[in-house]
Design a protein around this motif. Sequence first.
Motif, PDB file in Angstrom:
ATOM      1  N   GLU A   4       0.829  -1.213   0.000  1.00 57.43           N
ATOM      2  CA  GLU A   4       0.000   0.000   0.000  1.00 57.43           C
ATOM      3  C   GLU A   4       0.863   1.263   0.000  1.00 57.43           C
ATOM      4  O   GLU A   4       0.548   2.238  -0.685  1.00 57.43           O
ATOM      5  CB  GLU A   4      -0.935   0.002   1.211  1.00 57.43           C
ATOM      6  N   THR A   5       1.957   1.247   0.752  1.00 56.65           N
ATOM      7  CA  THR A   5       2.874   2.385   0.798  1.00 56.65           C
ATOM      8  C   THR A   5       3.476   2.648  -0.579  1.00 56.65           C
ATOM      9  O   THR A   5       3.558   3.801  -1.021  1.00 56.65           O
ATOM     10  CB  THR A   5       4.006   2.133   1.820  1.00 56.65           C
ATOM     11  N   ALA A  13       0.799   4.017  -2.923  1.00 55.96           N
ATOM     12  CA  ALA A  13       0.484   5.416  -2.603  1.00 55.96           C
ATOM     13  C   ALA A  13       1.538   6.350  -3.196  1.00 55.96           C
ATOM     14  O   ALA A  13       1.214   7.445  -3.668  1.00 55.96           O
ATOM     15  CB  ALA A  13       0.388   5.596  -1.094  1.00 55.96           C
ATOM     16  N   PRO A  36       1.389   5.409  -8.006  1.00 61.22           N
ATOM     17  CA  PRO A  36       0.085   4.841  -8.380  1.00 61.22           C
ATOM     18  C   PRO A  36       0.117   3.950  -9.618  1.00 61.22           C
ATOM     19  O   PRO A  36      -0.727   3.069  -9.769  1.00 61.22           O
ATOM     20  CB  PRO A  36      -0.792   6.074  -8.626  1.00 61.22           C
TER      21      PRO A  36
END
Length: 107
Positions: free
Chosen positions: A94-95, A98, A101
């Motif tokens: 997820e990091t 983020a 993208p």
Amino acid sequence: MLRLTCPHCGVTAEETELTPGGEAHLRRAGPDATDAEFESYLFARKNPKGVVFERWRHAHGCGKWFIAARHSVSWQVFGTYPAQTTEPPADLIETIRAAIPTWEGWQ
């Protein structure tokens, strides 16, 4: 200079205190592997421009192996985790997504 945090002892170390171990998450060639598959396991490595997962050893510290996720161009470090982990943790993925993208995934 590259600075990585060892997930075992929590020390943030410069690359001079660490030993690189190459690409992480390699799948070993089994006993039924062909010569070409075994050769590929030994010598073929991805070398992407972008996010890489690499093995590192905290050589001048706790001595344990870990995996670092970083960007090969900007050297941005996204995180580290124990080498015994078979795939990157979900929060690390997820990091990375983020921050980038358009990133398509770790495999």
